[in-house]
Design a protein around this motif. Structure first.
Motif, PDB file in Angstrom:
ATOM      1  N   ASP A   1     -45.658   6.810 -21.250  1.00 15.19           N
ATOM      2  CA  ASP A   1     -46.734   6.591 -22.227  1.00 15.19           C
ATOM      3  C   ASP A   1     -48.079   7.055 -21.678  1.00 15.19           C
ATOM      4  O   ASP A   1     -49.044   6.312 -21.590  1.00 15.19           O
ATOM      5  N   LEU A   2     -48.105   8.337 -21.339  1.00 17.95           N
ATOM      6  CA  LEU A   2     -49.336   8.967 -20.867  1.00 17.95           C
ATOM      7  C   LEU A   2     -50.339   9.133 -21.998  1.00 17.95           C
ATOM      8  O   LEU A   2     -51.554   9.129 -21.762  1.00 17.95           O
ATOM      9  N   THR A   3     -49.828   9.284 -23.222  1.00 23.63           N
ATOM     10  CA  THR A   3     -50.654   9.724 -24.342  1.00 23.63           C
ATOM     11  C   THR A   3     -50.651   8.713 -25.494  1.00 23.63           C
ATOM     12  O   THR A   3     -49.986   7.689 -25.440  1.00 23.63           O
ATOM     13  N   ASP A   4     -51.418   9.069 -26.546  1.00 27.24           N
ATOM     14  CA  ASP A   4     -51.488   8.347 -27.829  1.00 27.24           C
ATOM     15  C   ASP A   4     -52.429   7.143 -27.758  1.00 27.24           C
ATOM     16  O   ASP A   4     -52.449   6.399 -26.781  1.00 27.24           O
ATOM     17  N   ARG A   5     -53.165   6.983 -28.829  1.00 24.11           N
ATOM     18  CA  ARG A   5     -54.086   5.865 -29.058  1.00 24.11           C
ATOM     19  C   ARG A   5     -55.422   6.027 -28.340  1.00 24.11           C
ATOM     20  O   ARG A   5     -56.461   5.690 -28.872  1.00 24.11           O
ATOM     21  N   GLY A   6     -55.417   6.493 -27.118  1.00 25.73           N
ATOM     22  CA  GLY A   6     -56.645   6.623 -26.344  1.00 25.73           C
ATOM     23  C   GLY A   6     -57.406   7.905 -26.638  1.00 25.73           C
ATOM     24  O   GLY A   6     -56.953   8.755 -27.400  1.00 25.73           O
ATOM     25  N   PRO A   7     -58.576   8.074 -25.995  1.00 24.46           N
ATOM     26  CA  PRO A   7     -59.484   9.165 -26.363  1.00 24.46           C
ATOM     27  C   PRO A   7     -59.171  10.528 -25.772  1.00 24.46           C
ATOM     28  O   PRO A   7     -59.613  11.553 -26.312  1.00 24.46           O
ATOM     29  N   GLU A   8     -58.427  10.593 -24.644  1.00 24.71           N
ATOM     30  CA  GLU A   8     -58.272  11.887 -23.962  1.00 24.71           C
ATOM     31  C   GLU A   8     -56.836  12.091 -23.477  1.00 24.71           C
ATOM     32  O   GLU A   8     -56.584  12.298 -22.297  1.00 24.71           O
ATOM     33  N   SER A   9     -55.917  12.092 -24.421  1.00 30.91           N
ATOM     34  CA  SER A   9     -54.500  12.211 -24.066  1.00 30.91           C
ATOM     35  C   SER A   9     -54.176  13.545 -23.407  1.00 30.91           C
ATOM     36  O   SER A   9     -53.402  13.611 -22.443  1.00 30.91           O
ATOM     37  N   LEU A  10     -54.762  14.615 -23.910  1.00 30.02           N
ATOM     38  CA  LEU A  10     -54.402  15.929 -23.386  1.00 30.02           C
ATOM     39  C   LEU A  10     -54.963  16.157 -21.983  1.00 30.02           C
ATOM     40  O   LEU A  10     -54.348  16.852 -21.166  1.00 30.02           O
ATOM     41  N   LYS A  11     -56.096  15.564 -21.667  1.00 27.38           N
ATOM     42  CA  LYS A  11     -56.612  15.633 -20.300  1.00 27.38           C
ATOM     43  C   LYS A  11     -55.665  14.913 -19.344  1.00 27.38           C
ATOM     44  O   LYS A  11     -55.460  15.358 -18.209  1.00 27.38           O
ATOM     45  N   VAL A  12     -55.100  13.815 -19.797  1.00 25.37           N
ATOM     46  CA  VAL A  12     -54.113  13.102 -18.982  1.00 25.37           C
ATOM     47  C   VAL A  12     -52.892  13.989 -18.743  1.00 25.37           C
ATOM     48  O   VAL A  12     -52.376  14.075 -17.621  1.00 25.37           O
ATOM     49  N   VAL A  13     -52.431  14.677 -19.794  1.00 21.49           N
ATOM     50  CA  VAL A  13     -51.268  15.564 -19.660  1.00 21.49           C
ATOM     51  C   VAL A  13     -51.536  16.646 -18.621  1.00 21.49           C
ATOM     52  O   VAL A  13     -50.722  16.883 -17.711  1.00 21.49           O
ATOM     53  N   HIS A  14     -52.667  17.332 -18.730  1.00 24.00           N
ATOM     54  CA  HIS A  14     -52.998  18.396 -17.782  1.00 24.00           C
ATOM     55  C   HIS A  14     -53.068  17.857 -16.354  1.00 24.00           C
ATOM     56  O   HIS A  14     -52.573  18.488 -15.407  1.00 24.00           O
ATOM     57  N   PHE A  15     -53.665  16.698 -16.193  1.00 23.17           N
ATOM     58  CA  PHE A  15     -53.849  16.113 -14.867  1.00 23.17           C
ATOM     59  C   PHE A  15     -52.510  15.732 -14.243  1.00 23.17           C
ATOM     60  O   PHE A  15     -52.231  16.076 -13.081  1.00 23.17           O
ATOM     61  N   VAL A  16     -51.675  15.028 -14.990  1.00 21.02           N
ATOM     62  CA  VAL A  16     -50.382  14.603 -14.446  1.00 21.02           C
ATOM     63  C   VAL A  16     -49.493  15.811 -14.187  1.00 21.02           C
ATOM     64  O   VAL A  16     -48.775  15.863 -13.175  1.00 21.02           O
ATOM     65  N   TYR A  17     -49.553  16.809 -15.063  1.00 22.80           N
ATOM     66  CA  TYR A  17     -48.766  18.031 -14.852  1.00 22.80           C
ATOM     67  C   TYR A  17     -49.135  18.680 -13.517  1.00 22.80           C
ATOM     68  O   TYR A  17     -48.260  19.097 -12.752  1.00 22.80           O
ATOM     69  N   GLU A  18     -50.433  18.757 -13.231  1.00 24.05           N
ATOM     70  CA  GLU A  18     -50.892  19.338 -11.963  1.00 24.05           C
ATOM     71  C   GLU A  18     -50.315  18.577 -10.778  1.00 24.05           C
ATOM     72  O   GLU A  18     -49.836  19.174  -9.804  1.00 24.05           O
ATOM     73  N   LEU A  19     -50.329  17.256 -10.838  1.00 28.21           N
ATOM     74  CA  LEU A  19     -49.792  16.449  -9.750  1.00 28.21           C
ATOM     75  C   LEU A  19     -48.290  16.680  -9.563  1.00 28.21           C
ATOM     76  O   LEU A  19     -47.802  16.767  -8.433  1.00 28.21           O
ATOM     77  N   LEU A  20     -47.576  16.777 -10.666  1.00 31.81           N
ATOM     78  CA  LEU A  20     -46.133  17.011 -10.587  1.00 31.81           C
ATOM     79  C   LEU A  20     -45.836  18.386 -10.004  1.00 31.81           C
ATOM     80  O   LEU A  20     -44.925  18.544  -9.185  1.00 31.81           O
ATOM     81  N   GLU A  21     -46.594  19.388 -10.419  1.00 28.79           N
ATOM     82  CA  GLU A  21     -46.390  20.741  -9.909  1.00 28.79           C
ATOM     83  C   GLU A  21     -46.674  20.818  -8.413  1.00 28.79           C
ATOM     84  O   GLU A  21     -46.029  21.576  -7.685  1.00 28.79           O
ATOM     85  N   ASN A  22     -47.623  20.017  -7.951  1.00 31.04           N
ATOM     86  CA  ASN A  22     -47.946  19.984  -6.522  1.00 31.04           C
ATOM     87  C   ASN A  22     -47.070  19.003  -5.739  1.00 31.04           C
ATOM     88  O   ASN A  22     -47.269  18.818  -4.532  1.00 31.04           O
ATOM     89  N   GLU A  23     -46.135  18.376  -6.441  1.00 28.26           N
ATOM     90  CA  GLU A  23     -45.160  17.468  -5.843  1.00 28.26           C
ATOM     91  C   GLU A  23     -45.815  16.295  -5.118  1.00 28.26           C
ATOM     92  O   GLU A  23     -45.340  15.828  -4.082  1.00 28.26           O
ATOM     93  N   VAL A  24     -46.913  15.825  -5.702  1.00 29.24           N
ATOM     94  CA  VAL A  24     -47.585  14.653  -5.133  1.00 29.24           C
ATOM     95  C   VAL A  24     -47.435  13.437  -6.046  1.00 29.24           C
ATOM     96  O   VAL A  24     -48.054  12.402  -5.814  1.00 29.24           O
TER      97      VAL A  24
END
Length: 247
Positions: free
Chosen positions: A46-69
């Motif tokens: 539940d990274l997204t929905d209801r809050g103000p900046e869901s897509l910023k959360v998506v980009h941020f978490v994606y970066e962390l996953l890609e960097n394996e952190v």
């Protein structure tokens, strides 16, 4: 490896950054977020929905996953947004409309990028996580002890939605059985999905969805220390969205 498990974010990007800073993470000389004590972030859905900046959360978490952190396992809102991005027929309500509004405001190229990132995240994610030699279980809405290690349909429904009865409370929230109260296993289960005012421990389980998007807080659980750290929400308080339990 030690872990910092973060509860339901629901588009509350500023609170997410505040919490990560509070946990002691910083960027190295290559710009990659990490922790000096070799800790890893875990997102329980539940990274997204209801809050103000869901897509910023998506980009941020994606970066962390890609960097394996970081690690990630999806929630029910993740599953629904995934189906939306796949072009399936989903009802755009219960918070999805806020993410869809953000998405539609993007250029066509930006839409392709964010949809591709999110679909990859979900497709590569495990239904739930088994960490620390299988002593730490991360499941969005929880999991029964006998389900651990299984992946069939009943497990998927439980992990995404909890122990639902099919009924609804007067405020529209689904009625969920208190599975955590009955859990007698020794493995630690960290979950969210059901907003509570404070992290709720029951046996070896802990619910860390402290309702950030409803004006509560965003909470992380530190394993193996057993410590919770929370940052306050900037959202207005919506009392009726929080659940109470008879412990």
């Amino acid at each position: 490896m030690n872990y910092d498990v973060i509860g339901d974010i629901h588009g509350c990007y500023d609170e997410l950054i505040n919490l990560i800073n509070e946990l002691g993470y910083s960027r190295d000389q290559n710009g990659i977020l990490n922790h000096q004590d070799n800790r890893k972030l875990v997102f329980l859905g539940d990274l997204t929905d209801r809050g103000p900046e869901s897509l910023k959360v998506v980009h941020f978490v994606y970066e962390l996953l890609e960097n394996e952190v970081a690690l990630y396992t999806p929630g029910n809102h993740c599953d629904k947004l995934y189906r939306y991005f796949c072009g399936r027929d989903v009802q755009i309500r219960h918070g999805l409309e806020t993410t869809v509004d953000e998405f539609k405001a993007l250029s066509s190229n930006e839409q392709v990028t964010v949809a591709s990132k999110f679909k990859k995240m979900v497709e590569e994610a495990a239904l739930y996580l088994q960490l620390a030699d299988n002593q730490l279980i991360i499941a969005h809405a929880g999991i029964r002890e006998e389900f651990i290690g299984q992946r069939h349909k009943a497990v998927r429904t439980f992990v995404l939605y909890g122990d639902i009865t099919g009924e609804r409370h007067p405020n529209g929230m689904p009625v969920r059985r208190d599975w955590a109260k009955e859990y007698t296993g020794e493995r630690t289960i960290i979950y969210g999905h059901t907003p509570v005012k404070e992290p709720r421990k029951a046996g070896s389980t802990i619910n860390i969805d402290t309702g950030c998007v409803f004006g509560g807080s965003l909470t992380a659980y530190r394993y193996p220390e057993g410590q919770t750290i929370s940052v306050p929400s900037s959202m207005p308080l919506v009392e009726e969205k929080f659940h109470t339990f008879e412990d």
